[in-house]
Scaffold this active site. Structure first.
Site, PDB file in Angstrom:
ATOM      1  CE  LYS A   1      38.006 146.436 -39.189  1.00 47.52           C
ATOM      2  NZ  LYS A   1      38.398 147.193 -37.975  1.00 47.52           N
TER       3      LYS A   1
ATOM      4  CD  GLU B   1      42.116 139.124 -57.093  1.00 41.78           C
ATOM      5  OE1 GLU B   1      42.897 139.195 -58.039  1.00 41.78           O
ATOM      6  OE2 GLU B   1      42.380 139.559 -55.952  1.00 41.78           O
TER       7      GLU B   1
ATOM      8  NE  ARG C   1      46.325 138.181 -64.851  1.00 42.44           N
ATOM      9  CZ  ARG C   1      46.197 138.890 -63.747  1.00 42.44           C
ATOM     10  NH1 ARG C   1      45.881 140.173 -63.808  1.00 42.44           N
ATOM     11  NH2 ARG C   1      46.358 138.334 -62.560  1.00 42.44           N
TER      12      ARG C   1
ATOM     13  CE  LYS D   1      43.921 146.002 -50.101  1.00 40.75           C
ATOM     14  NZ  LYS D   1      42.852 145.057 -50.517  1.00 40.75           N
TER      15      LYS D   1
ATOM     16  N   GLY E   1      46.650 143.032 -56.815  1.00 37.98           N
ATOM     17  CA  GLY E   1      47.461 141.859 -56.516  1.00 37.98           C
ATOM     18  C   GLY E   1      48.336 142.040 -55.287  1.00 37.98           C
ATOM     19  N   GLY E   2      47.968 143.010 -54.427  1.00 39.64           N
ATOM     20  CA  GLY E   2      48.699 143.206 -53.178  1.00 39.64           C
ATOM     21  C   GLY E   2      49.939 144.084 -53.302  1.00 39.64           C
TER      22      GLY E   2
ATOM     23  CE  LYS F   1      45.904 134.731 -57.031  1.00 40.19           C
ATOM     24  NZ  LYS F   1      45.121 135.109 -58.220  1.00 40.19           N
TER      25      LYS F   1
ATOM     26  NE  ARG G   1      50.307 130.535 -59.712  1.00 46.37           N
ATOM     27  CZ  ARG G   1      50.060 131.834 -59.885  1.00 46.37           C
ATOM     28  NH1 ARG G   1      51.076 132.711 -59.902  1.00 46.37           N
ATOM     29  NH2 ARG G   1      48.827 132.275 -60.033  1.00 46.37           N
TER      30      ARG G   1
ATOM     31  CG  HIS H   1      42.557 135.326 -53.423  1.00 48.01           C
ATOM     32  ND1 HIS H   1      43.258 136.442 -53.808  1.00 48.01           N
ATOM     33  CD2 HIS H   1      41.993 134.846 -54.550  1.00 48.01           C
ATOM     34  CE1 HIS H   1      43.124 136.607 -55.112  1.00 48.01           C
ATOM     35  NE2 HIS H   1      42.375 135.653 -55.589  1.00 48.01           N
TER      36      HIS H   1
END
Ligand code: MV4
Length: 451
Positions: free
Chosen positions: A201, A275, A292, A158, A164-165, A237, A338, A208
């Site tokens: 890992k 998260e 935020r 990462k 946020g991936g 999402k 959404r 999530h």
């Protein structure tokens, strides 16, 4: 309290913030790009100032133009919404130097949490469980291989400045790890200006789970329960709910206390989100903090009865929290879909254009947060979010039934939207049982295509 706030955003969140400001007797200033001249946020605000061209870099990300607008309108606060300048520590410092209150956390907390390696390190020292992995930036392939040997494959590379991936890569062996390291570093450097990456890992089919935090400037910090955001596609999402079907009262108390401890460790003030990834066996790990207000905040509002924007504005004005942890009670269930201007049957291709027919659902248990109206032109320049459809019920099943009814009522034509995909998900017995994990959407899409 503020007398006038500039909203440095557009779309549904700008409308959302203006609505609460009106209820608080705070005057509002909208800013807009040349593409948003006829937008709802422009019409609802007391004043509106054009800050530049259609491209976000020219307008909603144009710091000199936004600060000039704030000075001309003589505001005492700027609300950043989400996206755009909401997590820009430099922008916060500029606001402060102009004697304008940034309605959000201190620049220091944004900067700290923007570095995922520093954030993990802080949490480890505060006693928050973190995903096993490298303790610092992985500089070379020897570092990476040593970490992989210690924690075992699969691992994830990462970017420290990601989140946020974004810029994340799963690796199952040494060869893949070495190539992922190189590409990840190069991509991180190019996209974020910081090439630091770390290895952790890879958890198998985690959920999530994120906790909503509310903290004032005197250090009072509470949590408002969790949201389950497991249903995502390419880290976007699609559906969020509160509470999570995978969290009971005991687990909520445990993770909630750690989330509060995490926010305190960061000297946090404002609304924020911690998260976690939750494994099937009940183990959980901190992954990142979002500094935020989030898109999915309404599901928390619906089960707590708290106006999160109002609390965010109150604490930014220096007021102390109006409630204690024991005053927070979760009541019922809320789910959010959404609705994006995207075509799920065509790889989620953007679908901008004029909305000629618009009839939102209503009735018991239905909330629609949107900037859309009949005759609205969806511009191609920004995020494709059109509307958030939030339904509530006494139980999860009740909220799902209202959602199915509301999705059937929703008329938004002729552009393509994610409404058909949502209808498909809500008719799936696996979703009803709450047995969902990270790979749910890809399986769901395959089923849809083979029908
Ligand atoms: C992970 C993971 C597995 N192991 N990290 C992080 C940001 C979020 N957008 C996706 N993230 C993940 N991080 C480790 N160490 C799997 C995911 C993940 C995911 C997590 C929860 C729900 C849906 C997901 C979809 C793809 C990837």
């Amino acid at each position: 309290m503020f007398s006038k706030i500039l909203i440095a955003n557009r779309g549904e969140i700008a409308v959302r913030v203006i609505r609460t400001c009106k209820e608080m007797n705070i005057r509002t200033v909208a800013v807009y790009s040349e593409a948003d001249r006829n937008s709802l946020h422009v019409r609802l605000a007391d004043e509106a100032i054009c800050v530049g061209g259609a491209r976000a870099e020219q307008s909603y990300l144009n710091i000199p133009a936004i600060i000039s607008a704030a000075e001309i309108a003589d505001v005492d606060g700027i609300h950043p919404g989400y996206g755009f300048l909401s997590q820009n520590a430099h922008f916060v410092e500029i606001c402060e130097s102009c004697n304008i209150t940034f309605i959000g956390p201190p620049a220091s907390a944004i900067r700290l949490m923007g570095d995922k390696i520093a954030a993990k390190d802080l949490m480890r020292k505060a006693g928050i469980p973190i995903v096993p992995g490298s303790m610092a930036a992985v500089r070379n392939k020897e570092d990476a291989l040593k970490t992989a040997r210690r924690i075992g494959y699969p691992v994830i590379v990462k970017a420290a400045a990601g989140g946020g991936g974004r810029g994340m890569r799963v690796c199952h062996n040494d060869v893949r790890l070495i190539s992922a390291l190189m590409t990840c570093q190069a991509e991180a450097k190019a996209s974020f200006g910081n090439g630091d990456v770390f290895v952790e890992k890879c958890l198998e089919q985690p959920r999530h789970i994120e906790f909503q935090i509310l903290a004032d400037r005197a250090g009072h910090t509470i949590h408002l329960g969790e949201r389950d955001c497991t249903i995502q596609r390419r880290h976007q999402k699609l559906i969020e709910e509160s509470p999570s079907p995978a969290v009971d009262a005991k687990l909520r108390r445990k993770i909630g206390e750690l989330a509060v401890r995490a926010a305190k460790a960061a000297d946090y003030a404002s609304v924020g989100t911690i998260e976690f990834l939750l494994n099937k066996d009940g183990t959980f790990y901190f992954i990142e903090m979002n500094t935020r207000i989030q898109v999915e905040h309404p599901v928390t509002e619906m089960v707590t009865g708290i106006d999160l924007i109002k609390e965010q504005i109150r604490v930014a004005a220096g007021e102390t929290l109006g409630l204690k942890q024991d005053d927070v009670a979760l009541d019922g269930w809320a789910i959010e879909c959404r609705i994006n201007a995207e075509d799920p049957s065509n790889g989620f291709a953007p679908s901008p254009g004029r909305i000629t027919e618009y009839q939102p659902p209503g009735g018991r248990g239905v909330r629609v947060d949107t900037h859309v109206f009949a005759g609205y032109d969806v511009p191609p320049f920004y995020d494709s979010l059109l509307a958030k459809l939030i339904t509530t019920g006494r139980t999860r099943e009740d909220a799902i039934r209202v959602m199915q009814r509301a999705l059937d009522e929703f008329l938004l034509e002729p552009i393509r939207t994610t409404i058909p995909l949502h209808k498909q998900i809500f008719s799936d017995p696996t979703f009803w049982r709450g047995q969902i994990s990270t790979d749910y959407i890809d399986r769901q899409l395959q089923l849809g295509e083979s029908e």
